[in-house]
Motif scaffolding. Structure first.
Motif, mmCIF file in Angstrom:
data_model
loop_
_atom_site.group_PDB
_atom_site.id
_atom_site.type_symbol
_atom_site.label_atom_id
_atom_site.label_comp_id
_atom_site.label_asym_id
_atom_site.label_seq_id
_atom_site.Cartn_x
_atom_site.Cartn_y
_atom_site.Cartn_z
ATOM 1 N N SER A 99 0.812 -1.221 0.000
ATOM 2 C CA SER A 99 0.000 0.000 0.000
ATOM 3 C C SER A 99 0.845 1.271 0.000
ATOM 4 O O SER A 99 0.306 2.363 0.173
ATOM 5 C CB SER A 99 -0.940 0.004 1.207
ATOM 6 N N LYS A 114 -5.937 -4.412 -4.596
ATOM 7 C CA LYS A 114 -6.467 -3.504 -3.581
ATOM 8 C C LYS A 114 -5.392 -2.652 -2.908
ATOM 9 O O LYS A 114 -5.586 -1.439 -2.720
ATOM 10 C CB LYS A 114 -7.274 -4.292 -2.546
ATOM 11 N N LYS A 142 -4.508 0.133 -5.279
ATOM 12 C CA LYS A 142 -5.534 1.178 -5.347
ATOM 13 C C LYS A 142 -5.424 2.120 -4.149
ATOM 14 O O LYS A 142 -5.599 3.337 -4.284
ATOM 15 C CB LYS A 142 -6.920 0.547 -5.406
ATOM 16 N N ALA A 143 -5.139 1.555 -2.965
ATOM 17 C CA ALA A 143 -4.986 2.387 -1.774
ATOM 18 C C ALA A 143 -3.788 3.317 -1.929
ATOM 19 O O ALA A 143 -3.848 4.503 -1.581
ATOM 20 C CB ALA A 143 -4.817 1.507 -0.534
ATOM 21 N N ASP A 156 -2.439 4.356 -4.786
ATOM 22 C CA ASP A 156 -2.731 5.337 -5.835
ATOM 23 C C ASP A 156 -3.648 6.438 -5.315
ATOM 24 O O ASP A 156 -3.434 7.628 -5.589
ATOM 25 C CB ASP A 156 -3.368 4.624 -7.022
ATOM 26 N N HIS A 157 -4.665 6.070 -4.543
ATOM 27 C CA HIS A 157 -5.603 7.057 -4.002
ATOM 28 C C HIS A 157 -4.884 8.023 -3.068
ATOM 29 O O HIS A 157 -5.106 9.245 -3.119
ATOM 30 C CB HIS A 157 -6.741 6.346 -3.266
ATOM 31 N N ALA A 158 -4.002 7.471 -2.213
ATOM 32 C CA ALA A 158 -3.263 8.328 -1.287
ATOM 33 C C ALA A 158 -2.348 9.281 -2.038
ATOM 34 O O ALA A 158 -2.249 10.471 -1.704
ATOM 35 C CB ALA A 158 -2.455 7.466 -0.314
ATOM 36 N N ARG A 207 -2.654 10.444 -5.089
ATOM 37 C CA ARG A 207 -3.419 11.449 -5.829
ATOM 38 C C ARG A 207 -4.013 12.512 -4.911
ATOM 39 O O ARG A 207 -4.386 13.594 -5.384
ATOM 40 C CB ARG A 207 -4.534 10.771 -6.630
ATOM 41 N N ASN A 208 -4.124 12.213 -3.638
ATOM 42 C CA ASN A 208 -4.750 13.142 -2.710
ATOM 43 C C ASN A 208 -3.754 13.756 -1.719
ATOM 44 O O ASN A 208 -4.156 14.259 -0.672
ATOM 45 C CB ASN A 208 -5.875 12.432 -1.954
#
Length: 414
Positions: free
Chosen positions: A281, A302, A305-306, A308-310, A312-313
């Motif tokens: 992650s 999964k 994705k965690a 990548d989300h972190a 991007r934000n």
């Protein structure tokens, strides 16, 4: 079974005292080097009956559940050993593994672990007439020893044992044992149960009601399905908040994670492009992205994705690209590795032999290898050394207190 008196010469790799018998070594749990003990012997195994000489390295165990003389929790194996020899034993596990492959690099002192640091534990759970039995397996058995304290675990976990039992009771059905992973996160406990029979609607409602009444539980997952999530679990990877998927890999202690990451980042230095293999992650990727462009490769969707989300934000990070790829079946080739200045890899216990053979053929200048298994680490390092890499340092890191498991970080270049 026979009774005899033996003198313990050293500790074996499993933390058992070893004595020399006429037909080979005898392993005696809870015995320490220098002790003379009367044992009940069954083949190569011995059980302490009495002690004639006691080692000065023997100390009083800090946990009431650690009881070498009788019924006891099997979660720890070395609470009776003083700090200095315990740390030397952990460091020697790494040294001996490297030596078995002909490697003799400098091995740094052990980065120590202290009580109360474990943020991730795995309990065994079984339904009983009085509720759920939550604890660890007794030594050498599959029988659960229920715990009311755990000095290795964080106060955030120990202080919530009552809530953990309540949730476990709502999940338990039948007599089957299941595993309950408990992770302390910033927003509360993340509980993931595995090996549970399929749930009916009534049981689902009971679990959800129990969690909503319990304070400090962020999420409950059963067999990979999120049942209830009052708060999104969050962990901090070097200042970046990540919501990891249920049951995902996480370094066992925050202190060990910080120590390992510091070693890796210092070695990477001014690299502009870094390849992070078995990225999970984002333990390393998100820290590395403060200083370099990162390509993160991981076999599970999964965790990626965690990550990548972190990324991007979070502001202030250099670009992170992600790739889902089974590195055991399809390792990156030397041509694919060529654009990178440095590589970090942190594989499961099996190591990364297939990928390491490709790394050995590459031209990458710096490699940081992180491993929870000294034996597979030694094998992987020997492949790299044979290909011309030099081991600059190896640092053992203890995040599995009073056990025989040890992490290690090896830094290489060419």
């Amino acid at each position: 079974m026979s009774t005899e008196t033996v003198t313990i010469s050293r500790l074996g790799a499993q933390g058992h005292g070893m004595a020399h018998g006429p037909d080979g070594p005898i392993y005696v749990p809870y015995a320490l080097p220098g002790e003379t003990v009367a044992i009940a012997r069954n083949g190569s195994q011995g059980t302490i009956m009495s002690m004639a000489a006691v080692s000065s390295d023997r100390v009083e165990p800090p946990c009431r559940h650690f009881n070498p003389d009788g019924d006891a929790c099997g979660g720890c194996s070395l609470q009776h050993l003083a700090d200095a020899p315990y740390q030397a034993f952990k460091r020697d596990l790494v040294i001996e593994a490297l030596r078995s492959k002909g490697l003799t690099p400098d091995v740094a002192p052990l980065v120590a672990c202290r009580p109360g640091q474990r943020r991730r534990v795995v309990f065994s759970v079984r339904k009983t007439e009085t509720g759920a039995l939550v604890g660890f397996n007794r030594a050498e058995t599959n029988h659960i020893f229920g715990v009311v304290e755990c000095p290795i675990s964080s106060p955030g976990i120990v202080g919530k044992l009552g809530a953990i039992r309540s949730v476990a009771s709502s999940i338990a059905s039948g007599i089957e044992t299941f595993r309950l992973s408990v992770t302390e996160t910033i927003s509360g406990l993340d509980l993931a149960a595995e090996g549970v029979k399929p749930l009916g609607d009534k049981q689902r409602r009971r679990i959800i009601e129990t969690v909503l009444l319990a304070k400090g539980v962020a999420r409950v997952t059963v067999n990979g399905e999120i049942l209830v999530e009052p708060q999104k679990p969050l962990v901090d990877f070097g200042g970046v908040l990540v919501s990891p998927p249920p049951g995902t890999f996480l370094q066992a202690t925050r202190e060990a994670e910080d120590a390992i990451s510091s070693l890796v980042l210092a070695h990477i230095g001014k690299a502009k492009r870094v390849l992070d293999l078995f990225a999970g992650s984002g333990t390393f990727s998100l820290r590395l992205a403060r200083i370099a462009r990162v390509h993160a490769v991981e076999g599970e969707e999964k965790p990626l994705k965690a990550l990548d989300h972190a990324a991007r934000n979070t502001q202030g990070l250099k670009p992170i690209s992600i790739e889902r790829r089974d590195l055991y079946r399809r390792p990156l080739t030397p041509q694919e590795i060529k654009p990178f200045d440095a590589v970090v890899f942190d594989p499961p216990r099996a190591g990364a032999e297939v990928q390491v053979r490709e790394l050995a053929r590459s031209s990458v200048k710096k490699i940081a290898a992180v491993s929870c298994n000294p034996l597979t680490l030694a094998r992987d390092l020997s492949i790299l050394v044979e290909a011309g890499y030099s081991i600059r340092s190896v640092t053992p890191v203890d995040q599995f207190l009073w056990s025989t498991h040890v992490e290690a970080v090896a830094l290489l270049d060419r």
